[in-house]
Design an enzyme around this catalytic site. Structure first.
Site, PDB file in Angstrom:
ATOM      1  N   ASN A  41     -51.345  36.282  13.771  1.00 56.41           N
ATOM      2  CA  ASN A  41     -51.441  36.139  12.313  1.00 56.41           C
ATOM      3  C   ASN A  41     -51.472  34.673  11.862  1.00 56.41           C
ATOM      4  OD1 ASN A  41     -50.820  36.901   9.351  1.00 56.41           O
ATOM      5  ND2 ASN A  41     -49.030  35.674   9.944  1.00 56.41           N
ATOM      6  N   TYR A 100     -63.629  27.344   7.116  1.00 56.27           N
ATOM      7  CA  TYR A 100     -62.652  28.448   7.172  1.00 56.27           C
ATOM      8  C   TYR A 100     -63.370  29.739   7.565  1.00 56.27           C
ATOM      9  CZ  TYR A 100     -59.265  32.020   5.931  1.00 56.27           C
ATOM     10  OH  TYR A 100     -58.420  33.105   5.982  1.00 56.27           O
ATOM     11  N   ARG A 151     -43.693  27.255  12.510  1.00 56.93           N
ATOM     12  CA  ARG A 151     -43.274  25.855  12.685  1.00 56.93           C
ATOM     13  C   ARG A 151     -42.003  25.547  11.919  1.00 56.93           C
ATOM     14  NH1 ARG A 151     -48.617  23.328  10.451  1.00 56.93           N
ATOM     15  NH2 ARG A 151     -48.230  25.182   9.187  1.00 56.93           N
ATOM     16  N   ARG A 152     -41.797  26.190  10.748  1.00 54.33           N
ATOM     17  CA  ARG A 152     -40.649  25.848   9.903  1.00 54.33           C
ATOM     18  C   ARG A 152     -39.413  26.616  10.375  1.00 54.33           C
ATOM     19  NH1 ARG A 152     -43.674  26.990   4.357  1.00 54.33           N
ATOM     20  NH2 ARG A 152     -44.687  28.468   5.746  1.00 54.33           N
ATOM     21  N   PHE A 162     -48.159  37.243   5.125  1.00 55.46           N
ATOM     22  CA  PHE A 162     -48.410  38.464   5.899  1.00 55.46           C
ATOM     23  C   PHE A 162     -47.421  38.603   7.061  1.00 55.46           C
ATOM     24  CE2 PHE A 162     -53.352  38.258   5.101  1.00 55.46           C
ATOM     25  CZ  PHE A 162     -53.137  38.442   3.749  1.00 55.46           C
ATOM     26  N   THR A 177     -43.056  32.981   9.034  1.00 56.56           N
ATOM     27  CA  THR A 177     -42.183  32.294   8.069  1.00 56.56           C
ATOM     28  C   THR A 177     -42.603  32.570   6.630  1.00 56.56           C
ATOM     29  OG1 THR A 177     -43.585  30.337   8.210  1.00 56.56           O
ATOM     30  CG2 THR A 177     -41.623  30.348   9.608  1.00 56.56           C
ATOM     31  N   ALA A 178     -43.751  33.202   6.432  1.00 55.13           N
ATOM     32  CA  ALA A 178     -44.263  33.421   5.061  1.00 55.13           C
ATOM     33  C   ALA A 178     -45.288  34.551   5.078  1.00 55.13           C
ATOM     34  CB  ALA A 178     -44.924  32.143   4.558  1.00 55.13           C
TER      35      ALA A 178
HETATM   36  P1  NDP Z   1     -49.234  31.952   4.458  1.00 56.82           P
HETATM   37  O1  NDP Z   1     -49.571  30.518   4.217  1.00 56.82           O
HETATM   38  O2  NDP Z   1     -48.372  32.647   3.466  1.00 56.82           O
HETATM   39  O3  NDP Z   1     -48.617  32.134   5.925  1.00 56.82           O
HETATM   40  C1  NDP Z   1     -49.216  31.508   7.037  1.00 56.82           C
HETATM   41  C2  NDP Z   1     -48.295  31.588   8.234  1.00 56.82           C
HETATM   42  O4  NDP Z   1     -48.959  30.979   9.360  1.00 56.82           O
HETATM   43  C3  NDP Z   1     -46.987  30.858   8.020  1.00 56.82           C
HETATM   44  O5  NDP Z   1     -45.932  31.613   8.557  1.00 56.82           O
HETATM   45  C4  NDP Z   1     -47.164  29.576   8.814  1.00 56.82           C
HETATM   46  O6  NDP Z   1     -45.911  29.151   9.351  1.00 56.82           O
HETATM   47  C5  NDP Z   1     -48.070  30.045   9.957  1.00 56.82           C
HETATM   48  N1  NDP Z   1     -48.799  28.920  10.539  1.00 56.82           N
HETATM   49  C6  NDP Z   1     -49.753  28.167   9.954  1.00 56.82           C
HETATM   50  N2  NDP Z   1     -50.127  27.192  10.780  1.00 56.82           N
HETATM   51  C7  NDP Z   1     -49.389  27.321  11.917  1.00 56.82           C
HETATM   52  C8  NDP Z   1     -49.308  26.591  13.137  1.00 56.82           C
HETATM   53  N3  NDP Z   1     -50.078  25.518  13.364  1.00 56.82           N
HETATM   54  N4  NDP Z   1     -48.435  27.003  14.085  1.00 56.82           N
HETATM   55  C9  NDP Z   1     -47.656  28.084  13.853  1.00 56.82           C
HETATM   56  N5  NDP Z   1     -47.688  28.819  12.738  1.00 56.82           N
HETATM   57  C10 NDP Z   1     -48.542  28.429  11.768  1.00 56.82           C
HETATM   58  O7  NDP Z   1     -50.668  32.689   4.547  1.00 56.82           O
HETATM   59  P2  NDP Z   1     -51.042  34.244   4.769  1.00 56.82           P
HETATM   60  O8  NDP Z   1     -49.873  35.057   5.098  1.00 56.82           O
HETATM   61  O9  NDP Z   1     -51.900  34.643   3.632  1.00 56.82           O
HETATM   62  O10 NDP Z   1     -51.996  34.094   6.034  1.00 56.82           O
HETATM   63  C11 NDP Z   1     -51.763  34.748   7.281  1.00 56.82           C
HETATM   64  C12 NDP Z   1     -53.098  34.965   7.965  1.00 56.82           C
HETATM   65  O11 NDP Z   1     -53.908  35.815   7.157  1.00 56.82           O
HETATM   66  C13 NDP Z   1     -53.932  33.716   8.187  1.00 56.82           C
HETATM   67  O12 NDP Z   1     -54.547  33.798   9.455  1.00 56.82           O
HETATM   68  C14 NDP Z   1     -54.964  33.761   7.078  1.00 56.82           C
HETATM   69  O13 NDP Z   1     -56.144  33.073   7.428  1.00 56.82           O
HETATM   70  C15 NDP Z   1     -55.192  35.259   6.984  1.00 56.82           C
HETATM   71  N6  NDP Z   1     -55.749  35.767   5.743  1.00 56.82           N
HETATM   72  C16 NDP Z   1     -55.158  35.509   4.526  1.00 56.82           C
HETATM   73  C17 NDP Z   1     -55.698  36.044   3.369  1.00 56.82           C
HETATM   74  C18 NDP Z   1     -55.143  35.765   2.015  1.00 56.82           C
HETATM   75  O14 NDP Z   1     -55.881  35.937   1.022  1.00 56.82           O
HETATM   76  N7  NDP Z   1     -53.889  35.396   1.875  1.00 56.82           N
HETATM   77  C19 NDP Z   1     -56.838  36.959   3.434  1.00 56.82           C
HETATM   78  C20 NDP Z   1     -57.387  37.150   4.743  1.00 56.82           C
HETATM   79  C21 NDP Z   1     -56.837  36.607   5.842  1.00 56.82           C
HETATM   80  P3  NDP Z   1     -45.384  27.636   9.403  1.00 56.82           P
HETATM   81  O15 NDP Z   1     -46.042  26.892   8.280  1.00 56.82           O
HETATM   82  O16 NDP Z   1     -43.914  27.768   9.269  1.00 56.82           O
HETATM   83  O17 NDP Z   1     -45.801  27.172  10.746  1.00 56.82           O
HETATM   84  C1  8X3 Z   2     -58.628  34.639   2.965  1.00 55.93           C
HETATM   85  C2  8X3 Z   2     -59.417  35.388   1.948  1.00 55.93           C
HETATM   86  O1  8X3 Z   2     -61.468  35.251   0.499  1.00 55.93           O
HETATM   87  O2  8X3 Z   2     -59.747  33.575   0.183  1.00 55.93           O
HETATM   88  O3  8X3 Z   2     -59.148  34.824   4.237  1.00 55.93           O
HETATM   89  O4  8X3 Z   2     -61.147  33.507   2.114  1.00 55.93           O
HETATM   90  S1  8X3 Z   2     -60.511  34.362   1.159  1.00 55.93           S
END
Ligand code: NDP
Ligand code: 8X3
Length: 256
Positions: free
Chosen positions: A87, A153, A34-35, A14, A11-12
């Site tokens: 993801n 985290y 979820r959304r 990556f 939904t958002a």
């Molecule tokens: P966003 O917040 O933009 O997206 C997170 C996504 O995960 C949303 O689509 C959300 O959907 C979904 N999500 C979260 N919780 C749940 C749940 N309980 N059930 C189902 N879906 C869920 O964050 P990112 O795209 O940045 O993050 C994606 C992944 O990348 C994560 O695992 C994050 O830890 C990892 N990551 C991110 C980094 C960054 O700097 N951005 C760097 C390294 C890793 P919804 O809320 O609709 O359920």
């Molecule tokens: C997300 C990257 O460095 O903000 O995993 O933890 S950091």
């Protein structure tokens, strides 16, 4: 018949960008989150750009019952899942361990570790049966090095990296590839979620340097998936050029 990718958390950020990337490359998609409204909008936007079949599954990966119900509802013509992208994940809060919030801890452990396990446990048997597939786990640089106040985290992402290595061993006899993607700082909704909706604080995280984008991560994921079958990319660590490690970022005060 085109290949199928199941992407959690589409939904958002990556997940959404990964969905667009796979659609561009001719995949059929199962996208989750979820959304529900957001998920439907992502589907509509992808369909406008690419001729792509998309199945939306609306569930919370923390809830085993919901996850089982949603994944067991996948129609038979969608069950040949070629790629699973684990993801869905989040950071909730950032504070020293002695001040940590129990609810934040549960959220992160239940989503990033248990949610990833639930989805994998339910999808991997189909891949094992067919003796083919590719599992991509979105970990983080935070799963390789800890940083100040990142404690829980970071621990969840260390767990994801351990599980990626373990899955690679368990999946080996079945020809299923397993890849870990470890991004550094990327501007998505990640920090907004981490700061419980505080957009000002979230924005400040990326002050003074150019962070990664979701498209950069989608590109890395598709690179791993599109290698020839005899090649497995074990891991990709991908950082902004201005980031040296989990805790060291070069900020130029004149930027933004
Ligand atoms: P966003 O917040 O933009 O997206 C997170 C996504 O995960 C949303 O689509 C959300 O959907 C979904 N999500 C979260 N919780 C749940 C749940 N309980 N059930 C189902 N879906 C869920 O964050 P990112 O795209 O940045 O993050 C994606 C992944 O990348 C994560 O695992 C994050 O830890 C990892 N990551 C991110 C980094 C960054 O700097 N951005 C760097 C390294 C890793 P919804 O809320 O609709 O359920
Ligand atoms: C997300 C990257 O460095 O903000 O995993 O933890 S950091």
């Amino acid at each position: 018949m085109s290949k199928i990718a199941l992407i959690t958390g589409a939904t958002a950020g990556f997940g959404e960008a990964i969905a667009f990337e796979f659609a561009k490359n001719g995949y059929r998609l199962i996208i989750t989150g979820r959304r529900e409204e957001r998920l439907k909008k992502v589907k509509t936007r992808i369909e406008k750009m690419h001729s792509c079949k998309i199945l939306c599954l609306n569930f919370d990966v923390r809830d085993l019952r919901q996850t089982k119900k949603a994944l067991s509802s996948i129609p038979s013509e969608w069950q040949k899942i070629d790629v699973l992208v684990n993801n869905a994940g989040l950071a909730s809060g950032i504070s020293p361990i002695q001040e940590g919030d129990f609810e934040d801890w549960d959220k992160m452990i239940d989503t990033n570790v248990k949610g990833l396990l639930y989805v994998t446990r339910l999808i991997a048997p189909m891949m094992v049966k067919r003796r083919s597939g590719h599992i991509i786990n979105i970990a983080s640089i935070a799963g390789k090095e800890v940083y100040a106040n990142g404690n829980v985290y970071c621990a969840t992402k260390f767990a994801v990296n351990a599980l990626t290595k373990a899955m690679r061993i368990d999946m080996l006899p079945y020809g299923i590839r397993v890849t870990g993607i470890c991004p550094g700082m990327a501007e998505t909704e990640f920090s907004i979620v981490r700061f419980h909706g505080d957009k000002e604080k979230a924005k400040a995280v990326y002050n003074g340097f150019q962070p990664l984008t979701a498209a950069d991560i989608a590109d890395a994921v598709y690179y791993a998936v599109s290698r020839p079958p005899h090649v497995n990319i074990s891991e990709i660590v991908i950082m902004p050029s201005a980031q040296a490690n989990a805790g060291t970022v070069l900020r130029t005060p004149t930027r933004r």
